[in-house]
Design an enzyme around this catalytic site. Structure first.
Site, PDB file in Angstrom:
ATOM      1  N   GLU A 296       0.869  -1.181   0.000  1.00  0.00           N
ATOM      2  CA  GLU A 296       0.000   0.000   0.000  1.00  0.00           C
ATOM      3  C   GLU A 296       0.898   1.221   0.000  1.00  0.00           C
ATOM      4  OE1 GLU A 296      -3.124  -0.148  -0.696  1.00  0.00           O
ATOM      5  OE2 GLU A 296      -2.805  -2.301  -0.795  1.00  0.00           O
ATOM      6  N   CYS A 330      -1.605   9.269   3.837  1.00  0.00           N
ATOM      7  CA  CYS A 330      -1.671   8.868   2.432  1.00  0.00           C
ATOM      8  C   CYS A 330      -2.980   9.334   1.826  1.00  0.00           C
ATOM      9  CB  CYS A 330      -1.540   7.358   2.328  1.00  0.00           C
ATOM     10  SG  CYS A 330      -2.722   6.506   3.356  1.00  0.00           S
TER      11      CYS A 330
HETATM   12  P1  NAP Z   1       8.926   4.870   3.243  1.00  0.00           P
HETATM   13  O1  NAP Z   1      10.066   5.782   3.256  1.00  0.00           O
HETATM   14  O2  NAP Z   1       8.603   4.160   1.986  1.00  0.00           O
HETATM   15  O3  NAP Z   1       9.186   3.817   4.424  1.00  0.00           O
HETATM   16  C1  NAP Z   1       8.224   2.842   4.757  1.00  0.00           C
HETATM   17  C2  NAP Z   1       8.916   1.690   5.437  1.00  0.00           C
HETATM   18  O4  NAP Z   1       9.784   1.062   4.491  1.00  0.00           O
HETATM   19  C3  NAP Z   1       9.787   2.105   6.612  1.00  0.00           C
HETATM   20  O5  NAP Z   1       9.698   1.126   7.621  1.00  0.00           O
HETATM   21  C4  NAP Z   1      11.182   2.105   5.991  1.00  0.00           C
HETATM   22  O6  NAP Z   1      12.201   1.910   6.931  1.00  0.00           O
HETATM   23  C5  NAP Z   1      11.073   0.926   5.074  1.00  0.00           C
HETATM   24  N1  NAP Z   1      12.078   0.872   4.012  1.00  0.00           N
HETATM   25  C6  NAP Z   1      12.800   1.875   3.476  1.00  0.00           C
HETATM   26  N2  NAP Z   1      13.610   1.407   2.511  1.00  0.00           N
HETATM   27  C7  NAP Z   1      13.398   0.078   2.440  1.00  0.00           C
HETATM   28  C8  NAP Z   1      13.932  -0.972   1.652  1.00  0.00           C
HETATM   29  N3  NAP Z   1      14.847  -0.772   0.696  1.00  0.00           N
HETATM   30  N4  NAP Z   1      13.476  -2.234   1.848  1.00  0.00           N
HETATM   31  C9  NAP Z   1      12.549  -2.492   2.784  1.00  0.00           C
HETATM   32  N5  NAP Z   1      12.021  -1.533   3.579  1.00  0.00           N
HETATM   33  C10 NAP Z   1      12.432  -0.268   3.396  1.00  0.00           C
HETATM   34  O7  NAP Z   1       7.567   5.618   3.694  1.00  0.00           O
HETATM   35  P2  NAP Z   1       7.326   6.510   4.978  1.00  0.00           P
HETATM   36  O8  NAP Z   1       8.000   7.812   4.791  1.00  0.00           O
HETATM   37  O9  NAP Z   1       7.610   5.719   6.192  1.00  0.00           O
HETATM   38  O10 NAP Z   1       5.746   6.702   4.923  1.00  0.00           O
HETATM   39  C11 NAP Z   1       5.127   7.651   4.127  1.00  0.00           C
HETATM   40  C12 NAP Z   1       4.615   7.013   2.840  1.00  0.00           C
HETATM   41  O11 NAP Z   1       3.715   5.970   3.160  1.00  0.00           O
HETATM   42  C13 NAP Z   1       3.812   7.989   1.992  1.00  0.00           C
HETATM   43  O12 NAP Z   1       4.139   7.782   0.644  1.00  0.00           O
HETATM   44  C14 NAP Z   1       2.370   7.582   2.266  1.00  0.00           C
HETATM   45  O13 NAP Z   1       1.462   7.928   1.247  1.00  0.00           O
HETATM   46  C15 NAP Z   1       2.514   6.096   2.410  1.00  0.00           C
HETATM   47  N6  NAP Z   1       1.394   5.515   3.151  1.00  0.00           N
HETATM   48  C16 NAP Z   1       0.489   4.768   2.455  1.00  0.00           C
HETATM   49  C17 NAP Z   1      -0.605   4.241   3.114  1.00  0.00           C
HETATM   50  C18 NAP Z   1      -1.630   3.426   2.370  1.00  0.00           C
HETATM   51  O14 NAP Z   1      -2.430   2.750   3.021  1.00  0.00           O
HETATM   52  N7  NAP Z   1      -1.651   3.455   1.052  1.00  0.00           N
HETATM   53  C19 NAP Z   1      -0.770   4.456   4.482  1.00  0.00           C
HETATM   54  C20 NAP Z   1       0.188   5.216   5.162  1.00  0.00           C
HETATM   55  C21 NAP Z   1       1.280   5.741   4.484  1.00  0.00           C
HETATM   56  P3  NAP Z   1      13.123   3.129   7.429  1.00  0.00           P
HETATM   57  O15 NAP Z   1      12.222   4.017   8.223  1.00  0.00           O
HETATM   58  O16 NAP Z   1      14.157   2.460   8.237  1.00  0.00           O
HETATM   59  O17 NAP Z   1      13.653   3.800   6.197  1.00  0.00           O
END
Ligand code: NAP
Length: 526
Positions: A296, A330
């Site tokens: 997601e 999001c």
């Molecule tokens: P993110 O930067 O993509 O990080 C999400 C998770 O992925 C974190 O735990 C991060 O760990 C981890 N991660 C980063 N690089 C990775 C890799 N190479 N392999 C595996 N895991 C990795 O997103 P965010 O800044 O935390 O959250 C904001 C985003 O989430 C926005 O784009 C928002 O729209 C989206 N979101 C979507 C929904 C939905 O239901 N569609 C709901 C909530 C949020 P680290 O923190 O250690 O980097």
């Protein structure tokens, strides 16, 4: 939600969404502040990793900060390395057959106990969300309530899944289908719903009989540690999950690509989601399955305001959707697409309201907006606002807020064209682009002019227009005459189209199916 019946004949309890505490009530606020006091007393505590029930202390540390007061260290966490990540997946693999064979009813009861513990510790969890994620009290309360809802709702859905509907019975045969868990999975939540999304993805995987390795966001590891305490108290065996704090870029690829990883349940940004999807698709030596990815991802959500809309309601809906939790949802409204007949009137009312928004430390209930999550996010958002100055008319906000926290004043940028960066790219902060539409058809066309497809809303009174939006507005969660944030478990199954993800519909009746596979069994009886 309606009640359901298991084939065992027992009537299941009716699902009800968890109620919200009212922080304008002085007694509630007093209780919340007491919880905040006890949480503050734990600032700077050290947390170990949990590897299949074993506490592991590493020399490499990660500090989580309070974004309202970044000098405050909320928690100091051991950080996992590649060897520990490998060990956690192997341990999840070893325990999987035992956990999968645990009766569904026992897993369901553990999840119900987890809901009860979260309910009992609600103000405490609210307080952790206030200090580690920068949520205001009402936003924190909504996050914790949703976490409780996920536990209750998935427990109920598992009861149904354990007793699937009867199949067609061929003459001389007994025909049935059962659902079996997938195997060890990796759970990767974001920081913006650091409890609800973490809990939802973990609960769904565990209650269906999978073992998991949880890798929380590096911005909110303490909240994840506190939830691990809940799982243990609720009776989940230590070996059923691991909690690996560590950077996604350091251990993420290893967890995703491990040959034992059967599925990845991810919520986060588009770029990380696409990377996980790509890496997960490549089979490793000895891997005997197609790895499943539930992803997601981001949004660029629009609210359409029609000429005949109730303008005050539309302004309020846009305001709450754009600036609640600093626009870091999001589902946040980052584009308002307004019919030219009411464009100026809409802007005037909106700007008047935005001017009244108070920004400051999230623990102070007088502040409607708290900080953004970290300094990098603030820099990125302010850069987008600078870009917006040349892509439209900046009518409000546009700079950092006062104080030492990561504050950004809510920005409204009008007259934004559909090819502008601030119209197309997810900013994930309190920045609203407003665009003028010639008519309703044009407004829908603009709303769909994005690679994302998560949420959207329409403010209109004309039923034919609402019907048209029902058919043509291409989003996973569409709302009429209400805000586009605040999906409720059970009522608004959540997930998006296109680059917003795999449309998993969290909090919906089909969600658990993604964590199982169906096994059809036919026995000749005559
Ligand atoms: P993110 O930067 O993509 O990080 C999400 C998770 O992925 C974190 O735990 C991060 O760990 C981890 N991660 C980063 N690089 C990775 C890799 N190479 N392999 C595996 N895991 C990795 O997103 P965010 O800044 O935390 O959250 C904001 C985003 O989430 C926005 O784009 C928002 O729209 C989206 N979101 C979507 C929904 C939905 O239901 N569609 C709901 C909530 C949020 P680290 O923190 O250690 O980097």
């Amino acid at each position: 939600m309606s009640s359901g019946e298991g084939s065992a004949g027992g009537v299941l309890p009716e699902f009800r969404n968890e109620g919200y505490a009212d922080f304008s009530d002085p007694a509630t606020l007093r209780a919340a502040n007491e919880a905040l006091g006890s949480v503050r007393a734990q600032f700077g505590c050290q947390y170990d990793l949990l590897v299949a029930g074993r506490r592991v202390h590493t020399g490499n540390r990660l500090r989580s900060l309070n974004p309202s007061h970044p000098a405050e260290v909320v928690g100091v966490h051991s950080r996992a390395d590649a060897a520990l990540a490998n060990e956690a997946v192997e341990a999840a693999w070893r325990f999987f057959p035992i956990w999968a064979a645990t009766p569904a009813q026992a897993r369901i009861e553990m999840l119900q106990r987890a809901a009860a513990i979260l309910r009992r510790r609600k103000f405490e969890f609210d307080a952790w969300l206030v200090v580690e994620a920068g949520k205001t009290w009402p936003e924190a309360e909504a996050d914790v309530s949703e976490a409780i809802d996920f536990c209750d709702y998935y427990a109920l859905q598992m009861t149904k899944l354990a007793h699937p509907p009867e199949l067609v019975q061929l003459p001389g045969e007994n025909d049935e289908m059962v659902y079996v868990p997938l195997g060890p999975g990796v759970i990767i939540p974001p920081w913006n719903f650091p409890l609800a999304i973490l809990v939802g993805m973990t609960a769904a995987a565990l209650v269906t009989g999978n073992t998991v390795v949880i890798k929380p966001s590096s911005d909110t590891p303490t909240i994840a540690q506190k939830f691990a305490e809940v799982l243990i108290e609720a009776g989940f065996p230590g070996e059923s999950f691991s909690l690996l704090v560590g950077s996604g870029s350091e251990i993420g690829d290893l967890l995703v690509q491990h040959r034992r990883t059967r599925f990845v349940s991810f919520t986060g940004s588009r770029d990380v989601g696409l990377r996980i999807n790509e890496l997960a698709s490549k089979p490793q030596m000895g891997q005997v399955w197609i790895r499943r990815v539930i992803a997601e991802m981001g949004g660029k959500d629009a609210i359409v305001v029609d000429a005949g809309a109730d303008l005050d309601a539309a302004v309020n809906g846009v305001l709450v959707s754009a600036f609640g939790y600093q626009g870091q949802k999001c589902s946040a409204c980052s584009r308002a697409i307004v019919d030219e007949a009411v464009y100026d009137a809409f802007l005037e009312k909106l700007i008047g309201k935005v001017a009244g928004i108070r920004v400051g430390p999230s623990e102070d209930p007088a502040n409607y907006m708290g900080p953004v999550i970290n300094e990098g996010a603030r820099r990125n958002i302010l850069a987008y606002i600078e870009t917006g100055r040349s892509e439209g008319r900046l009518l409000a906000g546009g700079g950092p807020g006062d104080g030492d926290g990561y504050f950004v004043r809510p920005a409204v940028i009008a007259d934004v064209a559909p090819d502008a960066r601030i119209f197309r790219e997810e900013i994930f902060g309190p920045v609203l682009a407003v665009t003028k539409a010639r008519d309703f058809d044009h407004a829908l066309e603009l709303a769909n002019a994005t690679e994302y497809g998560l949420t959207g809303a329409v403010y209109a009174t004309d039923r034919r227009k609402l019907q048209k939006a029902r058919e043509q507005f291409f989003v996973g969660n569409l709302y009429f005459n209400r805000k586009c944030t605040g999906a409720m478990v059970g009522a608004h199954p959540f997930g998006g189209f296109n680059m917003s993800g795999t449309d998993s519909k969290a909090g919906g009746p089909d969600y658990l199916l993604q964590f199982v596979q169906g096994k059809a069994i036919a026995e000749k009886t005559a």
